[in-house]
Design a protein around this motif. Structure first.
Motif, PDB file in Angstrom:
ATOM      1  N   GLN A 172      -7.260  -0.728   1.824  1.00 49.68           N
ATOM      2  CA  GLN A 172      -6.371   0.008   2.567  1.00 49.68           C
ATOM      3  C   GLN A 172      -5.764   0.730   1.157  1.00 49.68           C
ATOM      4  O   GLN A 172      -5.640   1.916   1.938  1.00 49.68           O
ATOM      5  N   ALA A 173      -5.723   0.022   0.096  1.00 48.55           N
ATOM      6  CA  ALA A 173      -5.113   1.453  -0.659  1.00 48.55           C
ATOM      7  C   ALA A 173      -6.050   1.998  -1.163  1.00 48.55           C
ATOM      8  O   ALA A 173      -5.552   3.042  -1.425  1.00 48.55           O
ATOM      9  N   VAL A 174      -7.122   2.109  -1.203  1.00 50.23           N
ATOM     10  CA  VAL A 174      -8.294   2.893  -1.299  1.00 50.23           C
ATOM     11  C   VAL A 174      -8.375   3.661  -0.267  1.00 50.23           C
ATOM     12  O   VAL A 174      -8.437   5.249  -0.960  1.00 50.23           O
ATOM     13  N   ARG A 175      -8.550   4.269   0.984  1.00 49.00           N
ATOM     14  CA  ARG A 175      -8.650   4.719   1.846  1.00 49.00           C
ATOM     15  C   ARG A 175      -7.382   5.154   2.012  1.00 49.00           C
ATOM     16  O   ARG A 175      -7.104   6.627   1.813  1.00 49.00           O
ATOM     17  N   ALA A 176      -5.937   5.307   2.033  1.00 47.48           N
ATOM     18  CA  ALA A 176      -5.030   5.567   1.199  1.00 47.48           C
ATOM     19  C   ALA A 176      -4.608   6.461   0.399  1.00 47.48           C
ATOM     20  O   ALA A 176      -3.956   7.547   0.565  1.00 47.48           O
TER      21      ALA A 176
ATOM     22  N   ASP B 266     -13.110  -7.944   2.850  1.00 44.71           N
ATOM     23  CA  ASP B 266     -12.635  -7.583   3.972  1.00 44.71           C
ATOM     24  C   ASP B 266     -12.221  -6.744   4.109  1.00 44.71           C
ATOM     25  O   ASP B 266     -11.392  -5.945   3.000  1.00 44.71           O
ATOM     26  N   PRO B 267     -12.523  -5.168   4.653  1.00 41.12           N
ATOM     27  CA  PRO B 267     -12.700  -4.791   4.847  1.00 41.12           C
ATOM     28  C   PRO B 267     -10.850  -3.770   5.514  1.00 41.12           C
ATOM     29  O   PRO B 267     -10.726  -2.769   5.061  1.00 41.12           O
ATOM     30  N   GLN B 268     -10.401  -5.243   6.044  1.00 39.66           N
ATOM     31  CA  GLN B 268      -8.280  -5.168   6.572  1.00 39.66           C
ATOM     32  C   GLN B 268      -7.735  -5.413   4.829  1.00 39.66           C
ATOM     33  O   GLN B 268      -6.253  -5.297   4.873  1.00 39.66           O
TER      34      GLN B 268
ATOM     35  N   VAL C  34       0.899  -1.167  -0.116  1.00 43.13           N
ATOM     36  CA  VAL C  34       0.028  -0.002   0.028  1.00 43.13           C
ATOM     37  C   VAL C  34       0.971   0.843   0.360  1.00 43.13           C
ATOM     38  O   VAL C  34       0.686   2.359  -0.688  1.00 43.13           O
ATOM     39  N   ASP C  35       2.089   1.173   0.834  1.00 42.14           N
ATOM     40  CA  ASP C  35       2.255   2.295   0.720  1.00 42.14           C
ATOM     41  C   ASP C  35       3.234   3.506  -0.702  1.00 42.14           C
ATOM     42  O   ASP C  35       3.132   3.986  -0.460  1.00 42.14           O
ATOM     43  N   GLU C  36       3.891   1.670  -1.300  1.00 45.81           N
ATOM     44  CA  GLU C  36       4.394   1.892  -2.284  1.00 45.81           C
ATOM     45  C   GLU C  36       3.572   2.019  -3.611  1.00 45.81           C
ATOM     46  O   GLU C  36       4.025   3.076  -4.307  1.00 45.81           O
TER      47      GLU C  36
ATOM     48  N   ALA D 186     -14.950   2.027   1.603  1.00 42.64           N
ATOM     49  CA  ALA D 186     -13.383   2.752   1.338  1.00 42.64           C
ATOM     50  C   ALA D 186     -13.542   3.649   1.107  1.00 42.64           C
ATOM     51  O   ALA D 186     -12.892   4.380   1.049  1.00 42.64           O
ATOM     52  N   GLY D 187     -14.180   3.646  -0.295  1.00 39.77           N
ATOM     53  CA  GLY D 187     -13.834   5.485  -0.979  1.00 39.77           C
ATOM     54  C   GLY D 187     -13.875   5.493  -2.561  1.00 39.77           C
ATOM     55  O   GLY D 187     -13.467   6.233  -3.236  1.00 39.77           O
TER      56      GLY D 187
END
Length: 323
Positions: free
Chosen positions: A102-106, A95-97, A59-61, A158-159
């Protein structure tokens, strides 16, 4: 016999300025959708051997890559997830996680103007690599659709701006639209993989998404490459069920389909310049057999000329920099 040179089309081809002045079809970075593969972990960039320049990313990348793409003028991305856990039902897809969620939220937090599209399918999440629930070797349509609705809802929550069902199950667009609306996500758009063919050009993607079927193939639900009129019927069904955009996949071998879809329906239409199309140009360019940048741009302009409003391509950043 004297030549009739009253009309000289070459007059308008003499200089780059003249050619640009009369150019009929234009490419812009804003027309590209950049596919990205999200995997678990942190600081992960795992190159995909059959797709030079493409990698699975944590996700960070992914967030950093989206920022770089934005700098190149590419403002839309398409996310595929590689979960830490797979099972026969693909339960981690909603899975919400999960990696996509996670990538969508980030991305939404770091790059709020980015258009986020998410792939909705189970093939990356199932242990057998098929697009849905399998019973006695058969992919079951209706139970699969119920799980796809759950997955799409998790992406919307998630957005995600757009959910893109790629499974080719019957009735899934209507079910997802109903599910989104009932949950209050009336503004989440659906981009349907409406005419998705059972193509040999998906091979490298299956390495990237780790979604190669453990047995059989996907011809029970993906379209026969020989059929054109069926594509129009399929697209019409998805539009009737609430698709906001439709897609033709692959792109180059199906430009005739792309033209028919756009000409018939006029709905915003995407084409997926798929992994095999990308990898062939990459391989030929690496061997010096073709001029890769020229072949890249010629491929993309042909897709646009055939009617695509948006082009999903692994070349998004490279092409944007050329433009």
């Amino acid at each position: 016999m004297p030549l009739d040179l009253t009309n000289r089309p070459r007059r308008l081809r003499r200089t780059p300025g003249l050619r640009a002045l009369v150019r009929e079809t234009h490419l812009e970075p804003s027309q590209f959708i950049y596919p990205l593969f999200v995997c678990p972990g942190e600081g992960v960039r795992k190159p995909i051997g059959s797709m030079p320049g493409v990698a699975q990313m944590s996700v960070d990348e992914i967030v950093a890559e989206v920022g770089a793409a934005t700098g190149d003028g590419v403002t839309s991305v398409l996310l595929f997830g590689l979960p830490a856990h797979k099972d026969e039902r693909g339960s981690s897809a909603s899975d919400p996680q999960g990696p996509v969620q996670q990538a969508v939220r980030a991305i939404r937090a770091a790059h709020p103007q980015t258009v986020i599209v998410t792939d909705v399918c189970l093939c990356e999440y199932t242990s057998h690599g098929h697009c849905g629930i399998v019973t006695d070797g058969i992919v079951e349509n209706d139970p699969t659709v119920a799980l796809l609705v759950e997955e799409a809802l998790s992406h919307a929550e998630a957005g995600a701006d757009v959910v893109a069902p790629s499974d080719m199950m019957d009735g899934r667009i209507g079910a997802i639209r109903d599910g989104l609306d009932a949950a209050g996500h009336v503004d989440t758009a659906i981009m349907s993989y409406a005419a998705k063919y059972a193509s040999a050009f998906y091979g490298p993607f299956r390495e990237a998404a780790e979604s190669t079927p453990a047995f059989g193939d996907r011809r029970s639900h993906q379209m026969d490459p020989a059929n054109a009129r069926e594509a129009l019927r399929q697209v019409a069904l998805d539009i009737d069920q609430g698709a906001d955009m439709v897609m033709v996949k692959p792109a180059l071998p199906y430009l005739d389909i792309l033209w028919r879809v756009k000409d018939t329906f006029g709905l915003p239409t995407a084409a997926y310049h798929v992994s095999g199309e990308y990898s062939m140009v990459k391989a030929a360019g690496a061997n010096g057999w073709i001029d890769e940048p020229r072949a890249m741009m010629e491929s993309l302009i042909s897709i646009r000329r055939a009617g695509a409003d948006a082009i999903i391509t692994y070349y998004a950043r490279d092409a944007a920099r050329v433009l």
